[in-house]
Motif scaffolding. Structure first.
Motif, PDB file in Angstrom:
ATOM      1  N   THR A  17      -9.904   4.195   2.607  1.00  0.00           N
ATOM      2  CA  THR A  17      -9.142   3.931   1.303  1.00  0.00           C
ATOM      3  C   THR A  17      -7.800   3.675   0.962  1.00  0.00           C
ATOM      4  O   THR A  17      -7.055   4.411   1.963  1.00  0.00           O
ATOM      5  N   TYR A  45      -7.771   3.445 -14.255  1.00  0.00           N
ATOM      6  CA  TYR A  45      -8.011   3.328 -12.600  1.00  0.00           C
ATOM      7  C   TYR A  45      -8.844   2.052 -12.490  1.00  0.00           C
ATOM      8  O   TYR A  45      -9.762   2.094 -13.003  1.00  0.00           O
ATOM      9  N   PHE A  64       0.946  -1.151  -0.023  1.00  0.00           N
ATOM     10  CA  PHE A  64      -0.095  -0.016   0.004  1.00  0.00           C
ATOM     11  C   PHE A  64       1.063   1.189   0.099  1.00  0.00           C
ATOM     12  O   PHE A  64       1.905   1.008   0.709  1.00  0.00           O
ATOM     13  N   HIS A  65       0.417   2.204  -0.756  1.00  0.00           N
ATOM     14  CA  HIS A  65       1.426   3.450  -0.763  1.00  0.00           C
ATOM     15  C   HIS A  65       1.292   4.090   0.589  1.00  0.00           C
ATOM     16  O   HIS A  65       2.269   5.155   0.656  1.00  0.00           O
ATOM     17  N   ALA A  85     -10.496  -0.197  -8.819  1.00  0.00           N
ATOM     18  CA  ALA A  85     -10.863  -0.209  -7.603  1.00  0.00           C
ATOM     19  C   ALA A  85     -11.775  -1.585  -7.233  1.00  0.00           C
ATOM     20  O   ALA A  85     -12.617  -2.152  -8.175  1.00  0.00           O
ATOM     21  N   THR A 138      -4.421   2.574  -1.614  1.00  0.00           N
ATOM     22  CA  THR A 138      -3.929   2.519  -2.764  1.00  0.00           C
ATOM     23  C   THR A 138      -2.991   1.454  -2.881  1.00  0.00           C
ATOM     24  O   THR A 138      -2.011   1.506  -2.016  1.00  0.00           O
ATOM     25  N   VAL A 153      -9.882  -0.276  -2.071  1.00  0.00           N
ATOM     26  CA  VAL A 153      -8.612  -0.183  -2.383  1.00  0.00           C
ATOM     27  C   VAL A 153      -8.441  -0.131  -3.908  1.00  0.00           C
ATOM     28  O   VAL A 153      -9.431  -0.596  -4.544  1.00  0.00           O
ATOM     29  N   GLN A 154      -7.599   1.074  -4.284  1.00  0.00           N
ATOM     30  CA  GLN A 154      -7.733   1.200  -5.820  1.00  0.00           C
ATOM     31  C   GLN A 154      -6.181   1.124  -6.226  1.00  0.00           C
ATOM     32  O   GLN A 154      -5.312   0.916  -5.225  1.00  0.00           O
ATOM     33  N   GLY A 155      -6.008   1.156  -7.666  1.00  0.00           N
ATOM     34  CA  GLY A 155      -4.751   0.906  -8.089  1.00  0.00           C
ATOM     35  C   GLY A 155      -4.996   1.556  -9.555  1.00  0.00           C
ATOM     36  O   GLY A 155      -5.920   1.767 -10.146  1.00  0.00           O
ATOM     37  N   ASP A 156      -3.592   1.761 -10.230  1.00  0.00           N
ATOM     38  CA  ASP A 156      -3.625   2.169 -11.592  1.00  0.00           C
ATOM     39  C   ASP A 156      -2.666   1.470 -12.473  1.00  0.00           C
ATOM     40  O   ASP A 156      -1.801   1.151 -11.835  1.00  0.00           O
TER      41      ASP A 156
END
Length: 175
Positions: A90, A157, A81-82, A159, A92, A126-129
């Motif tokens: 939330t 993007y 996770f960032h 999620a 990322t 949870v999100q990512g790109d």
């Protein structure tokens, strides 16, 4: 925090000490590295983890993880996770593998485990790109249960959202 173990992998939560050693190119005791590890992305993730630790303390379980194969213990990539969760719950996520092990389902297996961990801790999103051209990463996120939620000229993007916390996952023995 203990390692997360999947069918073929061990996701080892990195301490600040381990992250610092990785940035210096020094494997830790009792572990080896697969050819090509760490990548620039692994080093960047370790540096981000060190910055988070310095600013907020160890974010465990929402930090950086080294992906190791169970059969030989070698590190083959990283994910994590960032930063700690925001006020809305939330996170990322980011991940990567050394080129020699890609295409074997390791990234999907690792991401699924990390998503399950997040859900078990009450995270709601949870999100990512990924770059438009990185179809492998797009397939990983989709296979792990994330959905495409938007795109711009450079990135797509993804999620996954959970409206209710899933504390019952931990009551049933964890992910």
């Amino acid at each position: 925090m203990e390692d997360l173990v999947t069918a073929r992998l061990v996701l080892h939560p990195m301490s600040a000490r381990e992250a610092a050693a990785l940035t210096r190119g020094e494997p830790g005791a009792n572990r080896g590295w697969a050819a090509g590890y760490p990548t620039r992305a692994d080093t960047a993730g370790a540096l981000r983890h060190l910055e988070t630790c310095a600013a907020h303390g160890d974010p465990a379980p929402f930090g950086a993880y080294e992906i190791r194969r169970r059969d030989d213990g070698r590190a083959i990539g990283g994910l994590g996770f960032h930063s700690p969760p925001d006020q809305d719950g939330t996170l990322t996520v980011g991940y990567g593998l050394v080129p020699g092990v890609r295409g074997r389902g390791y990234a999907t297996e690792a991401l699924r485990a990390l998503l399950l961990l997040a859900r078990g801790y009450g995270i709601t999103r949870v999100q990512g790109d990924t770059d438009h051209g990185n179809t492998a990463s797009q397939r990983v996120m989709a296979a792990a249960g994330m959905r495409l939620v938007g795109e711009d000229e450079r990135l797509k993007y993804y999620a996954v959202d959970w409206p209710e916390p899933a504390s019952d996952i931990w009551e049933a023995g964890g992910p």
